[in-house]
Design an enzyme around this catalytic site. Structure first.
Site, PDB file in Angstrom:
ATOM      1  N   GLY A 178     -40.968  41.300  22.919  1.00 32.91           N
ATOM      2  CA  GLY A 178     -40.878  42.434  23.838  1.00 32.91           C
ATOM      3  C   GLY A 178     -40.687  43.735  23.088  1.00 32.91           C
ATOM      4  N   PHE A 179     -39.537  43.856  22.416  1.00 31.39           N
ATOM      5  CA  PHE A 179     -39.204  45.061  21.636  1.00 31.39           C
ATOM      6  C   PHE A 179     -39.242  46.303  22.511  1.00 31.39           C
ATOM      7  CE2 PHE A 179     -41.807  42.052  19.092  1.00 31.39           C
ATOM      8  CZ  PHE A 179     -40.765  41.430  18.448  1.00 31.39           C
ATOM      9  N   ILE A 218     -20.458  36.438  15.957  1.00 34.76           N
ATOM     10  CA  ILE A 218     -21.838  35.967  15.926  1.00 34.76           C
ATOM     11  C   ILE A 218     -21.940  34.699  16.786  1.00 34.76           C
ATOM     12  CG2 ILE A 218     -23.694  35.127  14.433  1.00 34.76           C
ATOM     13  CD1 ILE A 218     -22.964  38.151  14.138  1.00 34.76           C
ATOM     14  N   LYS A 254     -27.793  31.138  12.954  1.00 34.30           N
ATOM     15  CA  LYS A 254     -29.208  30.985  12.601  1.00 34.30           C
ATOM     16  C   LYS A 254     -30.063  32.016  13.345  1.00 34.30           C
ATOM     17  CE  LYS A 254     -30.789  26.875  11.666  1.00 34.30           C
ATOM     18  NZ  LYS A 254     -31.398  25.530  11.632  1.00 34.30           N
ATOM     19  N   THR A 255     -29.899  32.090  14.660  1.00 36.42           N
ATOM     20  CA  THR A 255     -30.750  33.020  15.428  1.00 36.42           C
ATOM     21  C   THR A 255     -30.344  34.469  15.161  1.00 36.42           C
ATOM     22  OG1 THR A 255     -29.328  32.774  17.377  1.00 36.42           O
ATOM     23  CG2 THR A 255     -31.254  31.332  17.235  1.00 36.42           C
ATOM     24  N   LYS A 273     -21.172  41.630  19.897  1.00 38.86           N
ATOM     25  CA  LYS A 273     -21.802  42.941  20.119  1.00 38.86           C
ATOM     26  C   LYS A 273     -23.304  42.801  19.938  1.00 38.86           C
ATOM     27  CE  LYS A 273     -18.229  45.778  18.054  1.00 38.86           C
ATOM     28  NZ  LYS A 273     -17.940  47.122  17.563  1.00 38.86           N
ATOM     29  N   GLU A 327     -31.168  45.165  17.799  1.00 41.79           N
ATOM     30  CA  GLU A 327     -31.746  46.430  17.371  1.00 41.79           C
ATOM     31  C   GLU A 327     -31.055  47.003  16.139  1.00 41.79           C
ATOM     32  OE1 GLU A 327     -31.011  47.720  21.395  1.00 41.79           O
ATOM     33  OE2 GLU A 327     -33.051  48.504  21.508  1.00 41.79           O
TER      34      GLU A 327
END
Lengths: 753, 166
Positions: A244-245, A630, A634-635, A702, A706
């Site tokens: 998407g971005f 986190i 991994k992702t 958080k 981006e």
């Protein structure tokens, strides 16, 4: 690991649960959807002028062409709500009407839509549509029309377009060391690998849409508002999205065209935008002119910072990036000023692209900071540390956390940063001029309202249903981890169902708020189930009263706390019901108003610049990041790498070039719009600090999606300066920009021999 | 319309195709196998990569009628029944994708790449003997764009499989 530890799923680097579907071709993206009856295929005919009027449009040859079922133009398009109406629903939910009238809004806008039995037939017939235009002068270039510039009504990423803290001019005047520079950042297209695609089908006045979209609930409003139907009569399905971005936050031209044609034909219509279409029929980040003024005292303490930006806004589509927003939050200064101006223009939709505001803001601001550090005679990391603020400079609010200094220090150690004032052209490796650069990354952390529904069946299988999307971010996986940890169960017993407007409404994916917002909603729903299980268990066995709910585990179809154990089915049989169900709804806490919340990073780049050709190759790129807790290492690691690679594009590769005579983007394909390929990307080093921001959300996480893009481009630009002495004033950096500096260096070397 | 008959993932299939139909659209539209993806339709992104007679090609750039009698392997044919191929498994464990849209093409490309190395076919970065290393993989996988930026993980996934006995 012992039993208890194995239930601590949050943070574990689990493989994606949708991985097997994605590696076998079984993941169904929008254009892969095949319904019960075969869809007709649509093809967009684009306007060949940037502004003007359609004088005549001849569709006879197209209509007579083999297999053609329908040709829609403004002359026969069904009635829609005027484009831009229902703006109370926001820019994604407003009317996105197409083919409204004879006026051409921008180059490439649809002037006709051809629907045929097959793609080959539709594509051929589309070329038979003949259009005559009355071309008029348009506004395409913000700088050429600066006299028409206005303050944007709303700004993505900042509360106000103009803001001044302290008194900028006197503070700048008295500064001992200054940088005053004008920068240009280019238009960019998100260029997700999956082109926007929609399959629309109608049944009994209700519309079902399989499409690629990041925010389902807004898409539903967008269709309803455009087509003048009830949101309840629109179903959106989007289980897999090919990136998407920002480009799929809202709905775009192909979506409405498909819905209109499907209703006319009483048959499903499928349309996938071509890659070429996307450059006009999808959204883009627009070019900006930035004027920066920075002043410091003789000791290198920032006194004055200002950032003024100018860009176009697509006429009638309110969106502007807060390019200068970072001045408010990055470094302490006596006076800070920002202003944003827009020129309404006849250009395709300008909208969010990954990290709107910060992606281009850090690019120029962190370049200017590097320049100021050099002029002050201070190492660029020391300069940043020296100007660390106690509270957010633009607002005076406390930071929820502020680990930027730690990111910079740890990054410097891991990278092997040689501290000192930048002195260009001093490092050589054979034919390569070597440069090191550093920059800070900063990105606002947001939480948006979101809901979730959880259902625990008697067999111990948990189903989560919400209209959240997974755009490659790992949502399917992390929501399962959060649920499994909350209920003390195995992740394999959790099924996560996403991407359907039949499920509970969420914020969707965007602005790096998806995981924190929907993760919190999932945690709350599961927490309610946990409380419900214990309350019911206590009704059949008093020994369960008052136990600590955090100790609850579910194994197969049994629930246990310590040595107490009951079958879920027995609890349900005793008190009634088929399953334990809970719904949640969360919204941002007060700390999102009262505190300044950001994710942070420090980026370090090493470039080699060819001493003869000035070819720039990125040799190393390292980032140290803080994004709170986190959720899946991994992702998260993958997302940060992906952001960093977007940043490589911002620094060195990506630009959509518009022919300003006609308002037409010229490089409308992936051979001409350059994104990083495998060989452009060296081994990336990603380090994540182990954080927990209690003010962000109960998970402590958080936004991360981006963050990597912010800071990467300027770290590269600063490395190019270190290698060559070329200060980038426009992006991406081209060979021909760097060549004069390289020539000067090489000449100097030759003379000194 | 023209008749074609080809072997797709080990099965013989026959179809009548428009002369303009690409191999990609034959797979996706006519044969109902949408695993191969259309990212650009211009041979610029590699999402449509399939293996034809042992060699990887961009199926969007090749007309279906030219493949009569050919053997085609697509992403749907890489696994052995329910059992994923070593590369498929490595892609999952190394997180060699995010959105997954480029993945069918990456996997077909990587599968064919390993055979190219075995056959000793050099690339522009080959220095002497053809051996599999990071630089070779980066070069040979640069025709498969990944906008999510999984490149490092793709390289690692391929390396991990290359190290295994065949």
């Amino acid at each position: 690991m012992n039993q208890q530890d194995s239930r601590k799923w949050i943070g574990q680097p689990l493989d994606r649960v949708d991985g097997p579907a994605k590696v076998t071709g079984q993941a169904t993206y929008a254009a892969d959807y095949r319904g019960n009856s075969p869809a007709a295929i649509g093809f967009i005919v684009e306007a060949g002028i940037g502004k003007g009027r359609i004088v005549s449009i001849d569709t006879r040859a197209a209509e007579a062409s083999d297999g053609v079922l329908l040709v829609l133009t403004h002359q026969n398009a069904p009635e829609q709500a005027p484009f831009g109406s229902h703006d109370d629903a926001g820019r994604f939910g407003q009317s996105h009407a197409v083919l409204e009238n004879e006026n051409v809004k921008y180059h490439g806008a649809p002037v006709a839509f051809v629907v045929a039995e097959t793609l080959e037939q539709a594509r051929h017939a589309a070329h038979l549509v003949s259009v005559r235009y009355d071309q008029q002068p348009g506004v395409f270039d913000a700088e050429a029309h600066e006299d028409k510039a206005t303050k944007p009504d709303s700004l993505d990423g900042a509360d106000q377009a103009d803001k001044e803290v302290g008194h900028f001019e006197p503070a700048f005047e008295k500064s001992a060391v200054t940088v005053e520079a004008e920068y240009h950042t280019p238009s960019q297209h998100a260029s997700a690998m999956e082109p926007h695609a929609t399959v629309a089908e109608w049944s009994d006045g209700k519309l079902t849409v399989h499409m690629a979209v990041q925010i389902i609930a807004d898409a539903r409003k967008g269709f309803a508002n455009t087509l003048k139907i009830e949101p309840g009569d629109v179903r959106i399905v989007s289980p897999f999205i090919g990136g998407g971005f920002g480009s799929k936050l809202g709905i775009h031209n192909e979506a409405i065209l498909a819905a209109l044609a499907a209703r006319e034909l009483d048959r499903p219509v499928r349309v996938a935008q071509t890659r070429r279409n996307l450059f006009a029929n999808g959204p883009h980040r627009t070019a900006h002119r930035h004027r920066l003024k920075l002043g410091a005292d003789a000791d290198g303490r920032l006194q004055a910072v200002s950032h003024d930006s100018l860009a176009v806004m697509s006429r009638g589509y309110p969106f502007a990036e807060a390019a200068g927003g970072l001045t408010q939050s990055s470094y302490a200064a006596e006076a800070i000023r920002m202003s944003h101006r827009i020129v309404e223009a006849n250009v395709p939709k300008v909208d969010s692209m990954r990290a709107p505001g910060e992606a281009i803001g850090t690019l120029v601001f962190e370049s200017a900071i590097d320049e100021l550090a050099e002029r002050c005679g201070i190492d660029p990391i020391e300069f940043r540390l020296l100007n660390e603020p106690e509270t957010e400079p633009g607002s005076g609010k406390s930071f929820s956390t502020r680990p930027l200094a730690r990111c910079l220090r740890e990054g410097a150690a891991k990278f092997g940063w040689q501290s000192g004032v930048v002195r260009p052209g001093m490092k050589r490796d054979g034919r390569w001029l070597i440069g090191h650069g550093v920059a800070a990354a900063i990105r606002p952390n947001n939480i948006e309202p979101a809901g979730a529904e959880a259902s625990l069946a008697r067999d111990g299988r948990l189903t989560l249903s919400l209209d959240m999307t997974d755009i490659g971010t790992g949502t399917y996986t992390i929501l399962g981890q959060i649920a499994a940890e909350t209920l003390g169960m195995d992740t394999g017993a959790v099924e996560v169902r996403l991407g359907d407007s039949d499920f509970v409404e969420t914020c969707g994916s965007g602005g790096s708020f998806g995981a924190g917002s929907t993760g919190t909603a999932v945690q709350q729903a599961c927490d309610s189930i946990r409380t419900d299980i214990l309350a019911r268990a206590a009704r059949i066995d008093p020994d369960w009263s008052g136990v600590n709910s955090a100790d609850l585990t579910i194994d197969g179809d049994r629930v246990s706390v310590g040595d107490r154990s009951l079958a879920l089915g027995d609890i349900l049989d005793a008190v009634g019901g088929e399953a334990f169900r809970a719904k949640s709804h969360i919204k941002p806490g007060d700390a999102h108003k009262t505190m300044a919340q950001y994710s942070y990073g420090a980026l370090f780049a090493e470039v080699g610049v060819d001493a003869d050709t000035a070819e720039i190759r990125l040799r190393r790129l390292l980032g140290v990041f803080d994004a709170g807790r986190i959720l899946n290492h991994k992702t998260a690691h993958s997302q940060l790498m992906g952001g960093m690679i977007f940043g490589i594009g911002a620094g060195l590769l990506e630009e959509s070039l518009m022919d300003m005579r006609y308002g037409a983007f010229m490089n409308r394909d992936l051979a001409e719009y350059h994104i990083a390929v495998n060989r452009d990307v060296p081994r990336l080093e990603v380090h994540m600090l182990e954080g927990f921001d209690e003010h962000s959300n109960p998970l402590g996480s958080k936004g991360i999606g981006e963050l990597g893009i912010c800071g990467t481009g300027p770290a590269i630009a600063n490395a190019v300066y270190d290698a060559t002495g070329h200060r980038a004033r426009k992006f991406p950096i081209h060979i021909e920009d760097v060549l004069p500096a390289v020539a000067r260096l090489t000449k100097g070397n030759a003379a000194s021999r | 319309m023209y008749p074609v008959s080809l072997d797709v993932n080990g099965k013989t299939v026959s179809a009548e195709v428009d002369a303009r139909t690409s191999l990609l659209d034959l797979l996706r539209e006519t044969l109902g196998m949408p695993g191969s993806k259309k990212g650009c339709d211009h041979g610029q992104c590699g999402a449509c990569t399939v293996i034809v007679n042992g060699v990887r090609i961009n199926s969007c750039l090749s007309l279906a009628v030219s493949h009569d009698g050919d053997a085609v392997t697509t992403v749907e044919g890489l696994a052995d029944g329910e059992s994923l191929s070593p590369l498929q498994k490595a892609f999952v464990s190394h997180d060699a994708f995010q959105c997954g849209y480029c993945t069918p093409g990456q996997l077909c490309s990587a599968t064919a790449l390993l055979d190219e190395i075995k056959r000793g076919e050099p690339s522009v970065v080959t220095d002497g003997k053809v051996t599999l290393n990071e630089e070779e993989i980066r070069e040979r996988m640069s025709g498969n764009l990944c906008r999510c930026g999984a490149y490092n993980n793709i390289v690692d996934a391929i390396l991990s499989v290359a190290g295994e006995p065949a």
